[in-house]
Design a protein around this motif. Structure first.
Motif, PDB file in Angstrom:
ATOM      1  N   ALA A  48       0.822  -1.213   0.000  1.00  0.00           N
ATOM      2  CA  ALA A  48       0.000   0.000   0.000  1.00  0.00           C
ATOM      3  C   ALA A  48       0.856   1.263   0.000  1.00  0.00           C
ATOM      4  O   ALA A  48       0.649   2.148  -0.820  1.00  0.00           O
ATOM      5  N   ALA A  49       1.819   1.347   0.926  1.00  0.00           N
ATOM      6  CA  ALA A  49       2.599   2.573   1.051  1.00  0.00           C
ATOM      7  C   ALA A  49       3.906   2.279   1.772  1.00  0.00           C
ATOM      8  O   ALA A  49       3.995   1.318   2.538  1.00  0.00           O
ATOM      9  N   ILE A  50       4.910   3.132   1.521  1.00  0.00           N
ATOM     10  CA  ILE A  50       6.224   2.961   2.136  1.00  0.00           C
ATOM     11  C   ILE A  50       6.821   4.327   2.437  1.00  0.00           C
ATOM     12  O   ILE A  50       6.580   5.294   1.695  1.00  0.00           O
ATOM     13  N   ILE A  51       7.582   4.403   3.537  1.00  0.00           N
ATOM     14  CA  ILE A  51       8.331   5.605   3.860  1.00  0.00           C
ATOM     15  C   ILE A  51       9.742   5.184   4.241  1.00  0.00           C
ATOM     16  O   ILE A  51       9.952   4.329   5.097  1.00  0.00           O
ATOM     17  N   PHE A  52      10.725   5.780   3.570  1.00  0.00           N
ATOM     18  CA  PHE A  52      12.118   5.448   3.779  1.00  0.00           C
ATOM     19  C   PHE A  52      12.729   6.315   4.870  1.00  0.00           C
ATOM     20  O   PHE A  52      12.149   7.328   5.270  1.00  0.00           O
ATOM     21  N   SER A  53      13.920   5.926   5.306  1.00  0.00           N
ATOM     22  CA  SER A  53      14.575   6.634   6.401  1.00  0.00           C
ATOM     23  C   SER A  53      14.828   8.092   6.057  1.00  0.00           C
ATOM     24  O   SER A  53      14.819   8.956   6.935  1.00  0.00           O
ATOM     25  N   GLY A  54      15.034   8.366   4.775  1.00  0.00           N
ATOM     26  CA  GLY A  54      15.265   9.743   4.347  1.00  0.00           C
ATOM     27  C   GLY A  54      13.995  10.562   4.225  1.00  0.00           C
ATOM     28  O   GLY A  54      14.066  11.772   3.991  1.00  0.00           O
ATOM     29  N   GLY A  55      12.859   9.902   4.373  1.00  0.00           N
ATOM     30  CA  GLY A  55      11.587  10.609   4.318  1.00  0.00           C
ATOM     31  C   GLY A  55      10.826  10.477   3.019  1.00  0.00           C
ATOM     32  O   GLY A  55       9.670  10.890   2.936  1.00  0.00           O
ATOM     33  N   SER A  56      11.436   9.905   1.999  1.00  0.00           N
ATOM     34  CA  SER A  56      10.721   9.751   0.740  1.00  0.00           C
ATOM     35  C   SER A  56       9.639   8.689   0.889  1.00  0.00           C
ATOM     36  O   SER A  56       9.749   7.781   1.710  1.00  0.00           O
ATOM     37  N   THR A  57       8.600   8.829   0.082  1.00  0.00           N
ATOM     38  CA  THR A  57       7.450   7.938   0.171  1.00  0.00           C
ATOM     39  C   THR A  57       7.068   7.406  -1.208  1.00  0.00           C
ATOM     40  O   THR A  57       7.432   7.977  -2.239  1.00  0.00           O
TER      41      THR A  57
END
Length: 116
Positions: A48-57
């Motif tokens: 459904a959705a993802i958020i990386f450590s750098g903040g990108s989604t």
């Protein structure tokens, strides 16, 4: 021992909103990314959705523009704000976390039901 605990699911009418939370505890390594998956009855689990450590989604096309993933680093918690919900969003929603060592962890799931 790493634990992921989801909350915030429930029954909502079409067009309504819900906010899911996933709190992570017992971390040994930093988080690489956190994500939400969902699984409807009789179907495979889907991203459904993802958020990386750098903040990108990034989002699945089916939820883009309606769902927003965010996080509170101080609380090791990720959120999924779900707006304009549709009956086809009805699923068991799972939180997944990958640490920087490549270890994957899953929560137990929280049920979202969209129905009038």
């Amino acid at each position: 021992q790493v634990q992921l605990v989801e909350s915030g699911g429930g029954l909502v009418q079409p067009g309504g909103s819900l906010r899911l939370s996933c709190a992570v505890s017992g971390l040994s390594f930093r988080i690489d990314f956190m994500s939400w998956y969902r699984q409807a009855p009789g179907k495979q689990r889907e991203f459904a959705a993802i958020i990386f450590s750098g903040g990108s989604t990034n989002y699945a096309d089916s939820v883009k523009g309606r769902f927003t993933i965010s996080r509170d680093n101080a609380k090791n918690t990720v959120y999924l704000q779900m707006n304009s919900l549709k009956p086809e969003d009805t699923s068991l929603y799972y939180c997944k976390m990958r640490d920087v060592r490549g270890n994957d962890y899953w929560g137990q799931g929280t049920q979202v039901t969209v129905s009038s």
